[in-house]
Design an enzyme around this catalytic site. Structure first.
Site: not given
Ligand SMILES: [Zn+2]
Ligand SMILES: [Zn+2]
Length: 194
Positions: A44, A47
């Site tokens: 994440t 990203h």
């Molecule tokens: Zn995570």
């Protein structure tokens, strides 16, 4: 606690991140302030660092990112009952509201108001972070923090299995062709944090 802290800030809606000196976060009545001892970089975070289509559609800036971490409690709100300064904790990433239908019927893993650390509210790539008491999991002081922040995922999974869930499991994805970015990002964080 007053003063400034260093943080990795997603400052602009563009690839990259910046180091910034920011105010140490204030805590609410049921919050704890944690001095971050170790944090890991998740897919994440990549990203967000790369500012890809998912990140662009999911979050707003400025935001301190990072959501997998462990550290030491340094201050507690006046209504906190389970933690005191000096305790070591690993954090749950998903902060649920406790008020919606799902939360009130034992389905907090699908809370309609869930906030994710480092995405919907300021995260852990910082010297300090404020989180609600109920997402701070007390850990043994004898265990290295770098292990605990990794273990937090497993804690979540076990809770899910026992149907006491605050959380759900989301397996790590392979970094694959993005590994170069990952290494660059890690270098950026380690190098600039010193
Ligand atoms: Zn995570
Ligand atoms: Zn809820």
């Amino acid at each position: 606690m007053h003063g400034k802290m260093k943080a990795a800030l997603k400052a602009e809606a563009a690839p990259g991140a910046k180091f910034a000196l920011l105010e140490i976060p204030k805590i609410g009545l049921r919050d704890v302030l944690i001095q971050v001892k170790a944090a890991s970089i998740c897919g994440t975070d990549l990203h967000i660092y790369e500012w890809d289509a998912w990140a662009q559609s999911r979050m707003t800036v400025p935001r301190i990112f990072g959501h997998e971490f462990a550290g030491e409690v340094v201050a507690v709100g006046s209504e906190v009952t389970s933690l005191v300064p000096g305790d070591f904790v690993a954090a749950e990433t998903h902060i649920t509201c406790g008020l919606c239908y799902q939360c009130r019927t034992g389905q907090a893993h699908v809370c309609r108001n869930v906030q994710i650390l480092g995405v919907d509210r300021d995260g852990a790539f910082a010297e300090y972070i404020a989180i609600p008491e109920n997402v701070a999991w007390k850990t043994g002081k004898e265990i290295d923090h770098t292990l605990w922040q990794c273990r937090s995922r497993h804690l979540r999974w076990r809770n899910h299995q026992q149907n006491r869930c605050r959380l759900w499991l989301r397996p790590h994805r392979s970094l694959g062709s993005r590994s170069l970015s990952y290494i660059r990002f890690q270098y950026h964080l380690c190098h600039r944090a010193q």
